[in-house]
Scaffold this motif. Sequence first.
Motif, short mmCIF file in Angstrom:
data_model
loop_
_atom_site.label_atom_id
_atom_site.label_comp_id
_atom_site.label_asym_id
_atom_site.label_seq_id
_atom_site.Cartn_x
_atom_site.Cartn_y
_atom_site.Cartn_z
N GLY A 159 0.81 -1.12 -0.01
CA GLY A 159 -0.02 0.10 0.01
C GLY A 159 1.00 1.28 0.02
O GLY A 159 0.89 2.26 0.74
N ASP B 192 1.25 -1.44 -4.66
CA ASP B 192 0.09 -0.79 -4.59
C ASP B 192 -0.93 -1.27 -5.71
O ASP B 192 -0.49 -1.84 -6.61
CB ASP B 192 0.24 0.61 -4.76
CG ASP B 192 -0.63 1.42 -3.97
OD1 ASP B 192 -0.42 2.13 -2.95
OD2 ASP B 192 -2.01 1.58 -4.42
N THR C 247 3.38 -1.04 6.21
CA THR C 247 2.56 -0.54 5.91
C THR C 247 2.04 0.93 6.52
O THR C 247 2.40 0.78 7.78
CB THR C 247 1.19 -1.55 5.69
OG1 THR C 247 0.65 -1.43 7.05
CG2 THR C 247 1.50 -2.64 5.27
N THR D 143 -2.89 1.70 5.48
CA THR D 143 -3.28 0.74 4.32
C THR D 143 -4.51 -0.18 5.10
O THR D 143 -5.55 -0.37 4.39
CB THR D 143 -2.19 0.05 3.91
OG1 THR D 143 -1.18 0.93 3.16
CG2 THR D 143 -2.72 -1.08 2.82
#
Length: 204
Positions: free
Chosen positions: A43, A64, A108, A111
Amino acid sequence: MNFDDKAKTWDTDPIKRERAFAVAAAIRQRVPLSRGWHALEYGCGTGLLSFDLHAELGQIALADSSPGMLAVLEEKIAAAGLSSHLHPLALDLVTDSPPVGRYDLIYTLMTLHHVADVDRLLRAFRDLLRPGGWLCIADLDREDGSFHGPGFTGHNGFHRAALRVQLLRAGFGEVDFSTCYVMKKATAQGVREYPLFLAVAARP
């Protein structure tokens, strides 16, 4: 939220840059980073967090599901001359087959609260880590829904104790939480503060 539409102006927000800088500092404090490590940012958006951490890591895959974010990321990597070090990757671990490689570190930022099936994603993270590898999750503490406002279909942050149970159930060892940043955001009720936690866990 349409991340493709927001991609080109994402990095112009000083709060997003400050947030990434704070989370990078918190990860450095909690995890013994190594230039020999292979890392995955899941993400990644435009890669703000990985750009703050890349000098202390080896190869980094930046994953992503937004083509717009990945397009901006590719431009940034090329402009910085880091194409041999940072590698964009179109990936949604809830629906796509996982990458072949294994990682020493997965991280992350903001996310997890967008992911419907958190348990499935945490299991995927565990499977992608080498034994002894680290997972770092920076996300919102549980909030009243005002962060995104009406119509948001994700999670309104997380209770730390509940997320700890989910991480243990997914196969991680001891989980450590700390507050890594407090984000100020304008809402319908005025400017509000939203704490972000950093959860650090290791694969046994």
